[in-house]
Design an enzyme around this catalytic site. Structure first.
Site, PDB file in Angstrom:
ATOM      1  N   VAL A   1     -35.955  64.638  99.924  1.00 46.77           N
ATOM      2  CA  VAL A   1     -36.388  64.265 101.273  1.00 46.77           C
ATOM      3  C   VAL A   1     -35.358  65.106 102.084  1.00 46.77           C
ATOM      4  CG1 VAL A   1     -34.743  61.941 101.140  1.00 46.77           C
ATOM      5  CG2 VAL A   1     -36.494  62.216 102.771  1.00 46.77           C
TER       6      VAL A   1
ATOM      7  N   CYS B   1     -20.369  66.750 103.551  1.00 46.66           N
ATOM      8  CA  CYS B   1     -20.093  68.235 103.415  1.00 46.66           C
ATOM      9  C   CYS B   1     -20.907  69.321 103.840  1.00 46.66           C
ATOM     10  CB  CYS B   1     -19.579  68.483 102.278  1.00 46.66           C
ATOM     11  SG  CYS B   1     -18.122  67.441 101.527  1.00 46.66           S
TER      12      CYS B   1
HETATM   13  P1  NAD Z   1     -12.415  60.580 104.496  1.00 50.44           P
HETATM   14  O1  NAD Z   1     -12.737  60.619 105.957  1.00 50.44           O
HETATM   15  O2  NAD Z   1     -12.909  59.676 103.482  1.00 50.44           O
HETATM   16  O3  NAD Z   1     -10.805  60.594 104.468  1.00 50.44           O
HETATM   17  C1  NAD Z   1      -9.957  61.059 105.478  1.00 50.44           C
HETATM   18  C2  NAD Z   1      -8.746  60.062 105.667  1.00 50.44           C
HETATM   19  O4  NAD Z   1      -7.908  60.927 106.401  1.00 50.44           O
HETATM   20  C3  NAD Z   1      -9.215  58.874 106.662  1.00 50.44           C
HETATM   21  O5  NAD Z   1      -9.029  57.610 105.901  1.00 50.44           O
HETATM   22  C4  NAD Z   1      -8.180  59.051 107.675  1.00 50.44           C
HETATM   23  O6  NAD Z   1      -7.863  57.703 108.163  1.00 50.44           O
HETATM   24  C5  NAD Z   1      -6.974  59.883 107.360  1.00 50.44           C
HETATM   25  N1  NAD Z   1      -6.262  60.455 108.239  1.00 50.44           N
HETATM   26  C6  NAD Z   1      -6.861  61.431 109.389  1.00 50.44           C
HETATM   27  N2  NAD Z   1      -5.682  61.636 109.980  1.00 50.44           N
HETATM   28  C7  NAD Z   1      -4.560  61.179 109.408  1.00 50.44           C
HETATM   29  C8  NAD Z   1      -3.204  61.315 109.876  1.00 50.44           C
HETATM   30  N3  NAD Z   1      -2.912  62.008 110.951  1.00 50.44           N
HETATM   31  N4  NAD Z   1      -2.311  60.618 109.173  1.00 50.44           N
HETATM   32  C9  NAD Z   1      -2.791  59.900 108.068  1.00 50.44           C
HETATM   33  N5  NAD Z   1      -4.154  59.737 107.832  1.00 50.44           N
HETATM   34  C10 NAD Z   1      -4.888  60.691 108.303  1.00 50.44           C
HETATM   35  O7  NAD Z   1     -12.689  62.097 104.326  1.00 50.44           O
HETATM   36  P2  NAD Z   1     -12.806  62.725 102.824  1.00 50.44           P
HETATM   37  O8  NAD Z   1     -14.353  62.544 102.407  1.00 50.44           O
HETATM   38  O9  NAD Z   1     -11.962  62.337 101.745  1.00 50.44           O
HETATM   39  O10 NAD Z   1     -12.754  64.397 103.368  1.00 50.44           O
HETATM   40  C11 NAD Z   1     -11.421  64.690 103.537  1.00 50.44           C
HETATM   41  C12 NAD Z   1     -11.512  66.428 103.400  1.00 50.44           C
HETATM   42  O11 NAD Z   1     -12.192  66.832 102.178  1.00 50.44           O
HETATM   43  C13 NAD Z   1     -12.497  66.968 104.415  1.00 50.44           C
HETATM   44  O12 NAD Z   1     -11.963  68.231 105.114  1.00 50.44           O
HETATM   45  C14 NAD Z   1     -13.950  67.201 103.692  1.00 50.44           C
HETATM   46  O13 NAD Z   1     -14.600  68.366 104.280  1.00 50.44           O
HETATM   47  C15 NAD Z   1     -12.986  67.545 102.267  1.00 50.44           C
HETATM   48  N6  NAD Z   1     -13.947  67.485 101.199  1.00 50.44           N
HETATM   49  C16 NAD Z   1     -14.750  66.443 101.014  1.00 50.44           C
HETATM   50  C17 NAD Z   1     -15.748  66.037  99.755  1.00 50.44           C
HETATM   51  C18 NAD Z   1     -16.571  64.848  99.766  1.00 50.44           C
HETATM   52  O14 NAD Z   1     -17.241  64.758  98.821  1.00 50.44           O
HETATM   53  N7  NAD Z   1     -16.302  63.918 100.514  1.00 50.44           N
HETATM   54  C19 NAD Z   1     -15.489  67.066  98.784  1.00 50.44           C
HETATM   55  C20 NAD Z   1     -14.846  68.091  98.934  1.00 50.44           C
HETATM   56  C21 NAD Z   1     -14.040  68.377 100.001  1.00 50.44           C
HETATM   57  C1  UDX Z   2     -21.014  68.822  97.599  1.00 49.89           C
HETATM   58  C2  UDX Z   2     -20.846  69.801  96.720  1.00 49.89           C
HETATM   59  O1  UDX Z   2     -21.750  69.500  95.597  1.00 49.89           O
HETATM   60  C3  UDX Z   2     -19.279  69.653  96.245  1.00 49.89           C
HETATM   61  O2  UDX Z   2     -18.962  70.903  95.324  1.00 49.89           O
HETATM   62  C4  UDX Z   2     -18.538  69.439  97.418  1.00 49.89           C
HETATM   63  O3  UDX Z   2     -17.116  69.563  97.010  1.00 49.89           O
HETATM   64  C5  UDX Z   2     -18.635  68.562  98.232  1.00 49.89           C
HETATM   65  O4  UDX Z   2     -20.244  68.637  98.811  1.00 49.89           O
HETATM   66  P1  UDX Z   2     -21.682  66.042  97.469  1.00 49.89           P
HETATM   67  O5  UDX Z   2     -22.029  66.183  98.854  1.00 49.89           O
HETATM   68  O6  UDX Z   2     -20.964  64.882  97.151  1.00 49.89           O
HETATM   69  O7  UDX Z   2     -21.069  67.576  97.081  1.00 49.89           O
HETATM   70  O8  UDX Z   2     -22.987  66.075  96.506  1.00 49.89           O
HETATM   71  P2  UDX Z   2     -24.085  66.915  96.002  1.00 49.89           P
HETATM   72  O9  UDX Z   2     -24.259  66.558  94.550  1.00 49.89           O
HETATM   73  O10 UDX Z   2     -23.849  68.335  96.473  1.00 49.89           O
HETATM   74  O11 UDX Z   2     -25.414  66.508  96.872  1.00 49.89           O
HETATM   75  C6  UDX Z   2     -25.425  66.668  98.420  1.00 49.89           C
HETATM   76  C7  UDX Z   2     -26.766  66.464  98.659  1.00 49.89           C
HETATM   77  O12 UDX Z   2     -27.805  67.077  98.179  1.00 49.89           O
HETATM   78  C8  UDX Z   2     -27.333  65.049  98.344  1.00 49.89           C
HETATM   79  O13 UDX Z   2     -27.917  64.267  99.341  1.00 49.89           O
HETATM   80  C9  UDX Z   2     -28.306  65.169  97.196  1.00 49.89           C
HETATM   81  O14 UDX Z   2     -29.341  64.096  96.958  1.00 49.89           O
HETATM   82  C10 UDX Z   2     -28.814  66.615  97.612  1.00 49.89           C
HETATM   83  N1  UDX Z   2     -29.444  67.379  96.491  1.00 49.89           N
HETATM   84  C11 UDX Z   2     -28.546  67.930  95.559  1.00 49.89           C
HETATM   85  C12 UDX Z   2     -30.827  67.606  96.301  1.00 49.89           C
HETATM   86  O15 UDX Z   2     -31.475  67.113  97.478  1.00 49.89           O
HETATM   87  N2  UDX Z   2     -31.278  68.509  95.634  1.00 49.89           N
HETATM   88  C13 UDX Z   2     -30.403  68.732  94.459  1.00 49.89           C
HETATM   89  O16 UDX Z   2     -30.887  69.681  93.650  1.00 49.89           O
HETATM   90  C14 UDX Z   2     -29.037  68.471  94.597  1.00 49.89           C
END
Ligand code: NAD
Ligand code: UDX
Length: 458
Positions: free
Chosen positions: A265, A271
């Site tokens: 969908v 991200c």
């Molecule tokens: P999130 O929102 O879950 O967590 C971030 C945390 O940082 C929050 O709890 C917030 O309160 C805290 N924060 C912000 N400013 C602050 C400060 N000045 N002092 C103390 N705490 C502070 O975010 P996330 O999903 O963990 O992502 C974090 C980063 O990692 C982003 O840049 C994201 O793009 C990247 N990233 C995320 C994923 C994922 O799967 N979620 C994967 C790879 C990379």
């Molecule tokens: C993604 C990247 O995979 C990861 O490496 C990065 O660090 C963060 O962003 P995430 O967003 O947690 O991870 O999940 P992912 O498994 O990549 O799925 C992202 C979205 O794409 C989901 O909504 C998933 O359902 C969708 N998806 C994934 C599809 O629709 N088709 C696929 O074949 C794979």
């Protein structure tokens, strides 16, 4: 050695838990200004649902893993400071809707400069635009009082729902640093930490800018594959080709490979969209509008795919869903996570409510509160949204069931029972191609799937 991680979110929590598990001699302190989140990390119910995470946190918490709101104290004590704060899409001012909002990153850099009295290695864990390490270094240099800082880039590639497995056996760990003696030393320090459990050949070291950029590019390539197969799903529906068969056929080519070819969908998650918009904005900033446009089309295709799904529901239900009950199964952006950020379910629910449908959502891990907050229930449309305690409850009396998250449990539902309780003709719209369509059609359902034409029942 002492590590501190600023940001106790989906990345900071699990990554630090893994380091604490693999390096019991290193003290790991995860800090956040969000006291509720920290309290949850210190409780029985963690703020992040990830298979296998509870066990690791229980093993390490209080031993060498600590969660607290004492950001400044943790900075002072640490040798290495991971920055894992959120970097959302900017919603205001220049670059609104596309650029990354770096105010949390900058605020952390300033706090580190204020508090540090001993040498520190700052590690960018957050996903940031290429060149951000330059900004961090400038702020640190302008405010440091004789303290030596090294800045490394160490983007995180974990995917939600499989975070523990990804952290335990990553395809690669990427570390970027400056090719100066100090930079090399800092880089080696971080390599040595990961090398405790990651084979050396999987630890890739680069210059700072390659590392920063690689993260955005990796997400853009992954999302591009999904938009590519989703674009083909529309063509399959028009031609009676089957998108899963096409994906299987092309994926067997070792140059293409089978992963990330599951039509859906639409992709969600915190991200993909954010990082592609950021990449596209950067390209424009660097005077490359054609490149910006190319990558932006990946997001545009995804938006179209999400809208297309709702349109199909409306058309199939005789061009109106007003006052019809639509059961939405799954609200998280993918299975095995409680995260709903940018979930396609949000768009589909809003569009259905805009069509005056009665929408009933069920998700095994997402709270009713979160669902209501995400959809936005303040207006008359919102009043027609409700949240059910089970899939069966959601489907009772429904005209249609829409599967939006591929939770395994949905495959095991008793669809004979569901069918019996639904308004006829009963429809299933499978936004994940998760269910056994032939079996559903045999029960009597009218089935619509992504990228395929299903032979219909009654
Ligand atoms: P999130 O929102 O879950 O967590 C971030 C945390 O940082 C929050 O709890 C917030 O309160 C805290 N924060 C912000 N400013 C602050 C400060 N000045 N002092 C103390 N705490 C502070 O975010 P996330 O999903 O963990 O992502 C974090 C980063 O990692 C982003 O840049 C994201 O793009 C990247 N990233 C995320 C994923 C994922 O799967 N979620 C994967 C790879 C990379
Ligand atoms: C993604 C990247 O995979 C990861 O490496 C990065 O660090 C963060 O962003 P995430 O967003 O947690 O991870 O999940 P992912 O498994 O990549 O799925 C992202 C979205 O794409 C989901 O909504 C998933 O359902 C969708 N998806 C994934 C599809 O629709 N088709 C696929 O074949 C794979």
């Amino acid at each position: 050695m002492k590590i501190c991680c600023i940001g106790a979110g989906y990345v900071g929590g699990p990554t630090m838990a893994m380091i604490a598990k693999q390096a019991p001699d290193i003290e790991v302190r995860v800090v956040d200004m969000n006291a509720t989140r920290i309290a949850a990390w210190n409780s029985e119910v963690l703020p992040v649902y990830e298979p296998g995470l509870d066990e690791i946190v229980k093993e390490c918490r209080g031993r060498n893993l600590f969660f607290s709101t004492e950001v400044r104290e943790a900075i002072r004590a640490a040798d290495i400071i991971f920055v894992s704060v959120n970097t959302p899409t900017k919603t205001y001012g220049v670059g609104a809707g596309r650029a990354a909002d770096l105010r949390f990153i900058e605020s952390v850099a300033r706090t580190v400069a204020e508090e540090a009295t001993s040498p520190k290695i700052i590690v960018e864990k957050s996903t940031i635009p290429v060149k951000t390490a330059g900004t961090i270094k400038t702020i640190l240099a302008a405010n440091a009082r004789g303290v030596a800082f090294e800045v490394l880039s160490n983007p995180e590639f974990l995917a939600e729902g499989t975070a523990v497995a990804d952290l335990l056996a990553p395809d690669r760990v990427l570390i970027g640093g400056e090719r100066t003696p100090g930079g090399e030393r800092a880089l080696q320090t971080l390599v040595d930490i990961y090398a405790r459990w990651v084979p050396r050949e999987r630890i890739v070291t680069t210059n700072l800018w390659s590392s920063e950029l690689s993260k955005l590019v990796a997400n853009a390539f992954l999302a591009q594959r999904i938009s590519s197969i989703n674009s083909i799903s529309a063509l399959c529906e028009a031609t009676e080709a089957d998108v899963d068969e096409v994906a299987n056929a092309i994926g067997k080519d070792s140059r293409i490979g089978p992963k990330f070819l599951k039509a859906s969908v639409g992709f969600g998650g915190s991200c993909f969209q954010k990082d592609i918009l950021n990449l596209s904005y950067l390209c424009e900033h660097f005077g490359l509008p054609e490149v910006a446009e190319y990558w932006h089309s990946v997001v545009a295709m995804n938006d179209w795919q999400k809208r297309r799904f709702t349109t199909r529901i409306v058309q199939a239900l005789f061009n109106t869903v007003a006052d019809k009950r639509i059961a939405v199964l799954g609200f998280a952006f993918k299975k095995d996570t409680n995260d709903t950020r940018e979930s396609a379910a949000i768009n589909v629910c809003r569009d259905l409510l805009g069509e005056r449908a009665q929408v009933v959502v069920y998700d095994p891990k997402v709270s009713a509160e979160e669902i209501r907050r995400d959809v936005g229930c303040a207006d008359a449309d919102g009043a027609r949204l409700s949240v059910a305690a089970s899939a069966y409850e959601a489907c009772e009396g429904a005209h249609a069931v829409a599967v939006l998250t591929e939770w395994d449990a949905f495959k095991a539902l008793d669809f004979e029972k569901i069918y019996a309780g639904m308004t006829k003709p009963a429809f299933v719209f499978d936004g994940r191609n998760l269910l056994d369509h032939a079996a559903l059609a045999k029960i009597g359902f009218r089935v619509e799937a992504i990228g395929k034409v299903v032979s219909q029942g009654q």
